[in-house]
Write an enzyme that holds these catalytic residues in place. Structure first.
Site, mmCIF file in Angstrom:
data_model
loop_
_atom_site.group_PDB
_atom_site.id
_atom_site.type_symbol
_atom_site.label_atom_id
_atom_site.label_comp_id
_atom_site.label_asym_id
_atom_site.label_seq_id
_atom_site.Cartn_x
_atom_site.Cartn_y
_atom_site.Cartn_z
ATOM 1 N N GLU A 192 -6.557 -7.727 -0.409
ATOM 2 C CA GLU A 192 -7.159 -7.876 1.022
ATOM 3 C C GLU A 192 -8.654 -7.320 1.020
ATOM 4 O O GLU A 192 -8.709 -6.306 0.537
ATOM 5 C CB GLU A 192 -6.415 -6.622 1.888
ATOM 6 C CG GLU A 192 -4.912 -6.982 2.175
ATOM 7 C CD GLU A 192 -4.419 -6.012 2.885
ATOM 8 O OE1 GLU A 192 -4.979 -5.343 3.487
ATOM 9 O OE2 GLU A 192 -3.246 -5.864 2.708
ATOM 10 N N GLU B 293 0.831 -1.039 -0.087
ATOM 11 C CA GLU B 293 -0.151 0.089 -0.120
ATOM 12 C C GLU B 293 0.833 1.166 0.037
ATOM 13 O O GLU B 293 0.516 2.268 0.601
ATOM 14 C CB GLU B 293 -0.897 0.138 1.105
ATOM 15 C CG GLU B 293 -1.953 -1.134 1.104
ATOM 16 C CD GLU B 293 -3.169 -0.900 2.210
ATOM 17 O OE1 GLU B 293 -2.871 -0.111 3.197
ATOM 18 O OE2 GLU B 293 -4.114 -1.539 2.093
HETATM 19 C C1 GAL Z 1 -4.235 -2.538 5.196
HETATM 20 C C2 GAL Z 1 -2.922 -3.094 5.266
HETATM 21 C C3 GAL Z 1 -2.921 -4.569 6.139
HETATM 22 C C4 GAL Z 1 -3.649 -4.370 7.542
HETATM 23 C C5 GAL Z 1 -5.051 -3.642 6.985
HETATM 24 C C6 GAL Z 1 -5.828 -3.632 8.278
HETATM 25 O O1 GAL Z 1 -4.199 -1.418 4.863
HETATM 26 O O2 GAL Z 1 -2.289 -3.509 3.832
HETATM 27 O O3 GAL Z 1 -1.390 -4.781 6.340
HETATM 28 O O4 GAL Z 1 -2.872 -3.275 8.328
HETATM 29 O O5 GAL Z 1 -4.801 -2.533 6.328
HETATM 30 O O6 GAL Z 1 -6.053 -4.754 8.961
#
Ligand code: GAL
Length: 911
Positions: A278, A209
């Site tokens: 994600e 990110e």
């Molecule tokens: C995303 C990040 C993850 C984790 C998630 C929240 O932005 O890439 O590593 O932090 O948010 O759980």
């Protein structure tokens, strides 16, 4: 790892399978070596026949075939190696094709240049287990990972490298980053873990990110992205790399989406597929906050919409969240549990109906896969203002949708979506009518039969609880067991205790003028940093305070995490959180006073630009205000610094070491007490259910079992408000929606992995800061004691009953099949009783079911006969099963609540 002993030679395989040979007799050695090397290579590389991974605009191409892939996030150090096999097999059973994990740099290189790949950090073992289960792996090397992990995964020593600026075009940073990333890629290659070597790794990730913070670095940010891509590709890993949330990802790197919804995501090139690295299926929790939950109907909607609109790889972040053992939680203030409301809970139990409903969704997507991969893009059909269809067809050139669809239905799959947040919709699609609940997607693997709707959950619900584990109390009479149960504790009654010194406790300290930055001193070896000085108070000062009715105060420009002030050994006050301008009033005596400031961290910052500058503890000016002659600038004084606790330093939580200090018996009069260590022993609960330590009676501190640090604990209570009574799945989710646990401590149960326990005499050591009652600590067993199902005639039949050939000949229709109620107790438990069963029009939800006007009298006996005493059972939702129709013309539902017990405890009554 096995060690093979031969007469002339000893080979031992370390966990990384590096072969170490000590040999006598060279020829024999050479022959044997060759044999063993080949044997070893085959053994480690035969998970798959070697295959290539590439991609086009539609999907990843695995061994020449486009694939629709479901991935599940599991972070290996958030579980124990003993838990990994079960987690991976439960993922597989849930319909996951790929396991995704980050690589945790600070776990693997705790000291610069000294690598660690053992225990929970045995990444090679983890990857091999994934392969051995026939699953693929997406390895997100980062090495910045965020992840609510301490310092975002960066080793804290990294900030000490001269001239370093993290995550930008900075030579010292790039050098360290490249060294670590290369080390990991090389390790994976040596271990034959890439797909082209027959291993499970199909994809990698560089950075994480970065697009979110790139602007902070100006042109250096852009350069860094290009460098990171070049560097990664230059390592010759031979599988695709992704960058997530990186709209300027270079040509040969796939940019991927991270969000609650990604169906509208478009990669930055038409040559790249639409990947979702994600999918936040829940969220993390903060000390003193409520617990987030994402309803599965909305999650399934998001996933279905993604595949509907052209997505091809979707990863649940997290599929299993696990535990931030030790001091690995990031922050500041992230709790020890990383349950995340994931489909597999922190303890490794299934969270139902989340796991089961997603399993059904995955099975449905698999039924559609041939059409999904065949079409380059879906055909879009608008069906209403908030309703639409996307149709995928194997041969989209020859098959006119309106004419001959039925002849080639096997090659046609469709998604119908009702994105209206409030209303159900009845849609006409290819001559048939379909009714969809609000905010839902129906999936038609043959463009005709809807086999699944995201808002219709047939999967069972399970209610998990922790219960006192009494059966294991050795040498305890039943009367004592009864008393223990009433007192809510099952520890040995004997606790011993020892006080932690406030302030400087060893020679191992140093004195300098000024206030030093927290992390510069502790290097994060401990949460605690003591600052000690002496303040002289004159008669005039005292008189001044009395006359003017003022109190002196410690005044600090800014503090973070936890800050405490002690005067002459007594706590004067504490400040929690991140604050500017803190004033802590204090009371001095005449003469010399000991002034101790304690700065504490509660997980280092894991998100944001310039983490290396972030530091911890106090910032700005630190003064004593309210003195007769004006403020005293504390940074002009001499301060003695002490890192950590004496107990930490002496490792009094460890087996062996704990005996080296003089504990005294704990009596009721000693409770509560601050800055105190406690120790006791307990026997492991019988059986295999996961174990939880109930620390609800304690304040804040850390706990160790048999020397294993189970994490920080804190009984900080969430605000009373902010939780909704009813969680409505409809409409866009955000982490504040559907939270629970308002007005209660965020976390009271702490996972003790089974493998950290021995049968008896387990050492429990607690360090308590604020004053709790250790006598009320108990060991509990967690399991899904109650399971429920709520299935009606207009739910869909079980997904397992569908096979693609049914669609291919077009004979089968959803109308010919019956929905089923399916129940299963977890982990081999058995249904001991049916607490409720009603076929008719039952009302309510699990644990709150009630009969409606229509009820088949034999409901309970039918269900009990099918289910009681078994691990799993099915009952068809059909009048025939219940001896006729209890109410004609009305849609019938079967609601069941059952109790599961471990198979050793079962005793049945007869129906
Ligand atoms: C995303 C990040 C993850 C984790 C998630 C929240 O932005 O890439 O590593 O932090 O948010 O759980």
């Amino acid at each position: 790892m096995p060690a093979y002993i031969y007469p002339f030679i000893t080979y031992s395989f370390s966990s990384k399978n590096k072969m170490v040979a000590r040999a006598r007799g060279e020829t024999v050695i050479q022959c044997l070596s060759l044999f063993l090397v080949i044997h070893f290579l085959v053994a480690s590389a035969n998970f798959f026949k070697p295959f290539n991974v590439t991609y086009d605009h539609r999907a990843l191409i695995i061994d020449g075939h486009r694939r629709m892939l479901i991935s599940g996030g599991i972070h290996y150090p958030r579980a124990t190696p003993e838990m990994w096999p079960d987690l991976i097999s439960k993922s597989k059973e849930g319909g996951v094709d790929v396991i995704q994990t980050y690589v945790f740099w600070n776990g693997h290189e705790p000291i610069r240049g000294q690598y660690f790949f053992e225990g929970r950090y045995d990444i090679v073992k983890f990857v091999k287990l994934v392969g051995a289960n026939g699953l693929y792996l997406h390895l997100r090397i980062g090495p910045y990972v965020c992840a609510e992990w301490n310092f975002g995964g960066f080793p804290v020593w990294l900030r000490d490298i001269p001239g370093i600026v993290f995550r930008t075009d900075n030579a010292p940073f790039k050098e360290e980053m490249q060294r670590f990333v290369k080390r990991i890629v090389d390790l994976m290659r040596e271990e034959m873990l890439f797909s082209w070597q027959g291993g499970p790794i199909i994809m990698l990730q560089i950075e994480n990110e970065y697009g979110d913070i790139e602007h902070s670095f100006g042109p250096g940010g852009k350069e860094y992205v290009k460098w990171a891509a070049r560097m990664a590709l230059g390592l010759g890993a031979g599988v695709p790399w992704v960058m997530c949330r990186q709209t300027d990802a270079p040509e040969n790197i796939i940019d991927a989406c991270n969000a609650y919804y990604c169906d509208g995501f478009k990669p930055n090139s038409q040559k790249k597929p639409m990947l979702w690295t994600e999918d936040w299926d829940g969220w993390f929790a903060t000390w003193g906050g409520s617990l987030p939950h994402r309803p599965v109907e909305d999650l399934a909607f998001a996933v279905a919409r993604f595949f509907e609109r052209g997505g091809s790889f979707q990863n649940y972040y997290m599929y299993f969240g696990g535990t931030n053992f030790g001091r690995t939680a990031g922050g500041p203030f992230y709790i020890t549990s990383y349950d995340y409301d994931a489909p597999i809970d922190e303890y490794g139990l299934l969270s139902e109906p989340k796991w089961g409903h997603l399993k059904d969704l995955h099975a449905t997507i698999k039924l559609c896969e041939p059409a999904l991969v065949a079409a380059d893009s879906p055909q879009y059909i608008k069906l209403g203002s908030k309703q639409e269809a996307h149709v995928y067809r194997i041969d989209s050139h020859t098959d006119g949708l309106n004419s001959t669809w039925h002849e080639s239905q096997s090659g046609c799959s469709a998604f119908l979506a009702n994105i209206d947040e409030c209303k159900a919709a009845t849609l006409r699609f290819l001559g048939q009518s379909y009714t969809l609940p609000p905010w839902s997607v129906s999936i038609l693997p043959d463009c005709r039969n809807a086999v699944f709707n995201t808002a219709k959950v047939t999967a069972q619900t399970s209610i998990k609880s922790v219960e006192l584990a009494l059966s294991y109390l050795s040498n305890v009479s039943s009367l004592q067991q009864f008393m223990a149960q009433n007192e809510g504790s099952n520890m040995q009654t004997s606790w011993v205790t020892i006080k932690e010194p406030i302030s400087v406790w060893s020679e191992n300290n140093f004195t300098v003028e000024g206030i030093l930055e927290h992390l510069n001193v502790t290097k994060d070896q401990s949460d605690y940093l003591w600052y000690f000085t002496r303040i002289y108070v004159s008669d005039e000062d005292i008189a001044f305070w009395e006359e003017n009715k003022v109190r002196p105060a410690v005044t600090i420009d800014s503090i973070r995490d936890v800050f405490r002030v002690f005067i002459n050994g007594q706590l004067a006050g504490s400040v929690i959180g991140r604050w500017d301008k803190v004033m802590q009033p204090v009371q001095f005596q005449k003469g010399y006073n000991d002034l101790v400031l304690l700065s504490q961290t509660v997980g280092l910052q894991n998100y944001g630009a310039f983490l290396e500058r972030e530091g911890a503890g106090f910032k700005g000016q630190t003064k004593l205000t309210g003195f007769k002659d004006g403020d005293i600038d504390l940074s002009n004084l001499l301060w003695t610094y002490q890192v950590g606790l004496q107990g930490e330093y002496l490792k009094i939580y460890g087996q062996g070491n704990n005996e080296m200090v003089e504990w005294t018996d704990l009596t009721h009069d000693d409770i509560p007490s601050t800055f105190t260590w406690y120790k006791t022993y307990f026997d492991a609960p019988a059986g295999a259910d996961p174990v939880a330590l109930d620390l609800g009676s304690m304040g804040k501190g850390q706990a160790w079992v048999n020397g294993h640090h189970i994490g920080r604990y804190w009984t900080l209570v969430a605000p009373e408000d902010g939780c909704q009574r009813n969680c409505d799945y409809r409409g866009a989710y955000s982490s504040g929606k559907c939270t629970t646990n308002c007005g209660k401590p965020t976390q009271t149960w702490y996972h003790i992995p089974r493998s950290w326990l021995q049968e008896s005499h387990n050492l429990l050591v607690i360090f308590e800061e604020t004053g709790g009652n250790p006598l009320d600590i108990s060991v509990k067993l967690r399991s899904a004691h109650v399971i429920c199902a709520h299935v009606s005639e207009n739910h869909y039949p079980p997904l397992q009953k569908w096979v693609r050939s049914d669609f291919i000949d077009g004979k089968i229709s959803v109308k010919d099949m019956t929905p089923e109620m399916q129940l299963q107790c977890q982990d081999g438990h058995i249904i001991s009783s049916i607490e409720f069963a009603s076929y008719g029009t039952p009302q309510g939800s699990c644990q709150k079911f009630s009969r409606g006007n229509c009820h088949a009298l034999n409901s309970l006996s039918v269900v009990a006969k099918a289910c009681q005493g078994t691990n799993k059972c099915n009952v068809a939702i059909s009048n025939a099963v219940f001896g006729g129709d209890p109410c004609r013309g009305i849609v019938k539902t079967l609601a069941v609540e059952a109790r599961c017990v471990s198979s050793t405890k079962v005793g049945f009554s007869q129906y």
